[in-house]
Design a protein around this motif. Structure first.
Motif, PDB file in Angstrom:
ATOM      1  N   ALA A 244       0.623  -1.179   0.066  1.00 53.24           N
ATOM      2  CA  ALA A 244       0.000  -0.012   0.092  1.00 53.24           C
ATOM      3  C   ALA A 244       1.120   1.345   0.075  1.00 53.24           C
ATOM      4  CB  ALA A 244      -1.001  -0.140   1.186  1.00 53.24           C
ATOM      5  N   ASP A 245       2.111   1.240   0.940  1.00 55.90           N
ATOM      6  CA  ASP A 245       2.990   2.457   0.832  1.00 55.90           C
ATOM      7  C   ASP A 245       3.485   2.662  -0.600  1.00 55.90           C
ATOM      8  OD1 ASP A 245       2.506   2.871   3.495  1.00 55.90           O
ATOM      9  OD2 ASP A 245       4.075   1.582   4.146  1.00 55.90           O
ATOM     10  N   GLY A 246       3.979   1.553  -1.218  1.00 52.85           N
ATOM     11  CA  GLY A 246       4.358   1.789  -2.628  1.00 52.85           C
ATOM     12  C   GLY A 246       3.612   2.079  -3.516  1.00 52.85           C
ATOM     13  N   LEU A 247       2.255   1.720  -3.221  1.00 54.07           N
ATOM     14  CA  LEU A 247       1.227   2.166  -4.239  1.00 54.07           C
ATOM     15  C   LEU A 247       0.898   3.749  -4.181  1.00 54.07           C
ATOM     16  CD1 LEU A 247      -0.933   1.406  -6.566  1.00 54.07           C
ATOM     17  CD2 LEU A 247      -2.513   0.805  -4.705  1.00 54.07           C
ATOM     18  N   ALA A 248       0.857   4.009  -2.738  1.00 50.04           N
ATOM     19  CA  ALA A 248       0.448   5.524  -2.503  1.00 50.04           C
ATOM     20  C   ALA A 248       1.718   6.397  -3.063  1.00 50.04           C
ATOM     21  CB  ALA A 248       0.336   5.744  -0.998  1.00 50.04           C
ATOM     22  N   CYS A 249       2.991   5.883  -3.012  1.00 55.35           N
ATOM     23  CA  CYS A 249       4.092   6.727  -3.349  1.00 55.35           C
ATOM     24  C   CYS A 249       4.238   6.870  -4.894  1.00 55.35           C
ATOM     25  CB  CYS A 249       5.400   6.326  -2.715  1.00 55.35           C
ATOM     26  SG  CYS A 249       5.326   6.394  -0.719  1.00 55.35           S
ATOM     27  N   HIS A 261      -3.247  -3.155 -11.139  1.00 58.19           N
ATOM     28  CA  HIS A 261      -2.465  -4.461 -10.866  1.00 58.19           C
ATOM     29  C   HIS A 261      -2.215  -4.167  -9.493  1.00 58.19           C
ATOM     30  CE1 HIS A 261      -0.061  -8.023 -11.082  1.00 58.19           C
ATOM     31  NE2 HIS A 261       0.863  -7.341 -10.884  1.00 58.19           N
ATOM     32  N   HIS A 262      -1.434  -3.069  -8.900  1.00 61.31           N
ATOM     33  CA  HIS A 262      -1.039  -3.140  -7.770  1.00 61.31           C
ATOM     34  C   HIS A 262      -2.181  -3.106  -6.723  1.00 61.31           C
ATOM     35  CE1 HIS A 262       3.408  -2.565  -8.169  1.00 61.31           C
ATOM     36  NE2 HIS A 262       3.106  -2.160  -9.198  1.00 61.31           N
ATOM     37  N   ALA A 263      -3.237  -2.257  -7.148  1.00 56.66           N
ATOM     38  CA  ALA A 263      -4.530  -2.259  -6.167  1.00 56.66           C
ATOM     39  C   ALA A 263      -4.812  -3.745  -5.904  1.00 56.66           C
ATOM     40  CB  ALA A 263      -5.457  -1.129  -6.713  1.00 56.66           C
ATOM     41  N   GLU A 264      -4.940  -4.423  -7.114  1.00 56.86           N
ATOM     42  CA  GLU A 264      -5.533  -5.990  -7.015  1.00 56.86           C
ATOM     43  C   GLU A 264      -4.499  -6.771  -5.938  1.00 56.86           C
ATOM     44  OE1 GLU A 264      -5.834  -7.443 -10.944  1.00 56.86           O
ATOM     45  OE2 GLU A 264      -7.536  -6.335 -11.302  1.00 56.86           O
ATOM     46  N   LEU A 265      -3.444  -6.451  -5.877  1.00 54.20           N
ATOM     47  CA  LEU A 265      -2.315  -7.233  -5.116  1.00 54.20           C
ATOM     48  C   LEU A 265      -2.636  -6.741  -3.807  1.00 54.20           C
ATOM     49  CD1 LEU A 265       1.093  -7.117  -7.084  1.00 54.20           C
ATOM     50  CD2 LEU A 265      -0.537  -9.089  -6.879  1.00 54.20           C
ATOM     51  N   VAL A 266      -2.809  -5.462  -3.594  1.00 59.10           N
ATOM     52  CA  VAL A 266      -3.294  -5.103  -2.156  1.00 59.10           C
ATOM     53  C   VAL A 266      -4.567  -5.606  -1.675  1.00 59.10           C
ATOM     54  CG1 VAL A 266      -3.657  -3.207  -0.691  1.00 59.10           C
ATOM     55  CG2 VAL A 266      -1.958  -2.896  -2.476  1.00 59.10           C
ATOM     56  N   ALA A 267      -5.755  -5.658  -2.364  1.00 53.76           N
ATOM     57  CA  ALA A 267      -6.898  -6.151  -2.068  1.00 53.76           C
ATOM     58  C   ALA A 267      -6.736  -7.671  -1.742  1.00 53.76           C
ATOM     59  CB  ALA A 267      -7.670  -6.008  -3.131  1.00 53.76           C
TER      60      ALA A 267
END
Length: 448
Positions: A244-249, A261-267
């Motif tokens: 989540a931190d990586g996605l936000a940054c 894709h990153h959001a799906e990994l987080v979910a």
């Protein structure tokens, strides 16, 4: 020709009923058995002490008796008393329980003592054999019996003094034998109380150890769950936080498909963490008994039915003492008990070639008992845990270790059966409830 299934089923059911009845008649409180055995052993030693006293005092008494009829009277009294004491000393297992169940038979013992007092007189060395009667009364009946028989012996002594003109009851000599009778009764009561208190202390220690073992097993489950939570949920959540931190940054520098894709990994990580959390919480509630614990009787009954469904040998379940409720058992303890029962069933099927198995469970004398019996070939002679370890057979070894881990007693052998093997596990109820059962203080414990 194979046996008729209905006949085999009927015979198996009858045997299961007989085994359940035998277990119901078997005392289960080890400390109480220690009290009974110790008191019985002490009573037997009293008769051994009397035999020694008779052997030592007889030559002196005979030498100081007038020849003729008096000597014959003393000899007959000595012979009757000696043989009665010898029979009880040698065959105590046969005749001792009769004396303990009927304490009034001590009056017969007092009668033999009175024969010695009358024939040899209270001033003879043989007269001191009579102190054994108040001693026995104190051991068997407590202070009431000791008081009654000590008083009876004193009355007999003074009665003999009163009827024999040549004897003088006055002075220290006349009071010595009555005093010894009173002291012997007091010693018997003191020994009885000491043995009973020792048995009670032993029972309390056993229950405390079992309770500590159960608590340790439960705490072990807590530790295991905490370790699994650290290894699964904690790591998943840590990875989720990093993703989540990586996605936000970096969301402003990525194209929409990459962000999706990153959001799906987080979910996906969040869902995995939620699933692991639910699984651990379910285990935690079940392991710690927050849902009321495990119905061990129902689980064992289902285990026997499942074994019968998957094996050619029938396993029959029977409840011990159906009028006594079985408390719910903590999961950490129930798992060990169920595993021991399952291992006993499998071991019997693999190694003993039985025609039937019987699973028994219930409460007897404040003890939870689980037993598995088979009519197979039994254990080889000389089997020990060390020999099983060396041979690589760890089934029985594991049963013993599991029973010890929860503070239970385990016995493996034929038991009361003529053949086969019984695996019996006994756990004090105080270890499960945390409340010790009421102390057993029967009026006559050695008479049971």
């Amino acid at each position: 020709m194979p046996p008729d299934p209905k006949t085999l089923l009927a015979s198996t059911t009858d045997l299961a009923t007989d085994l359940a009845r035998a277990h119901t008649d078997t005392p289960a409180t080890p400390a109480f058995a220690i009290q009974v055995n110790a008191l019985q052993a002490m009573c037997r030693q009293v008769f051994g002490f009397r035999l020694a006293m008779i052997a030592i005092a007889t030559p002196y008494a005979i030498a100081h008796t007038a020849p003729g009829l008096p000597t014959w009277f003393i000899g007959a009294a000595i012979l009757v008393t000696f043989m009665g004491s010898y029979v009880l000393f040698r065959d105590w297992e046969r005749f001792g329980p009769v004396l303990l169940r009927h304490p009034w038979l001590l009056a017969v013992d007092a009668l033999f003592g009175s024969l010695l007092l009358i024939t040899a007189t209270p001033e003879s060395t043989l007269a001191y054999v009579t102190v054994c009667t108040p001693l026995l009364a104190g051991l068997v009946q407590g202070w009431r019996g000791a008081a009654v028989f000590a008083a009876l012996q004193v009355v007999i002594v003074f009665g003999v003094y009163a009827t024999v003109p040549t004897l003088e009851a006055g002075g220290a000599t006349g009071l010595l034998l009555p005093g010894f009778c009173v002291i012997a009764g007091a010693v018997g009561v003191a020994l009885r109380n000491l043995l009973l208190r020792f048995g009670t202390a032993t029972q309390a220690l056993t229950e405390t150890r079992a309770r500590l073992a159960v608590n340790e097993a439960v705490e072990g489950e807590r530790t295991r769950l905490a370790r699994e939570m650290h290894d699964s949920v904690a790591k998943t959540l840590h990875g989720l936080a990093l993703a989540a931190d990586g996605l936000a940054c970096s969301a402003d520098r990525m194209d929409p498909p990459t962000v999706r894709h990153h959001a799906e990994l987080v979910a996906r990580a969040a869902r995995r963490a939620a699933a692991e959390s639910r699984e651990l919480l379910t285990d935690l509630r079940r392991e710690q008994g927050l849902e009321g614990g495990v119905d061990l009787v129902a689980e064992l009954e289902a285990q026997a039915a499942d074994f019968t469904a998957h094996h050619p040998v029938r396993a029959t379940f029977r409840r011990l003492a159906e009028d006594t409720p079985v408390p719910l058992v903590p999961q950490a303890v129930a798992r060990h008990l169920l595993t021991v029962a399952s291992e006993a069933l499998e071991n019997a099927h693999r190694h003993a070639a039985p025609t039937y198995l019987v699973v028994l469970a219930g409460v007897r004398d404040d003890v939870l008992r689980v037993s598995v019996y088979d009519d197979g070939c039994g254990l080889p002679a000389g089997t020990t845990l060390e020999s099983l370890r060396r041979a690589g057979h760890f089934g029985l070894v594991g049963m013993v270790e599991r029973a010890a881990s929860i503070g239970a007693r385990i016995r493996i052998g034929r038991g009361r059966a003529k053949r086969g093997t019984e695996v019996r596990v006994e756990l004090p109820l105080a270890a499960l409830t945390g409340v010790p059962p009421p102390a057993r203080t029967p009026a006559d414990p050695v008479a049971d």
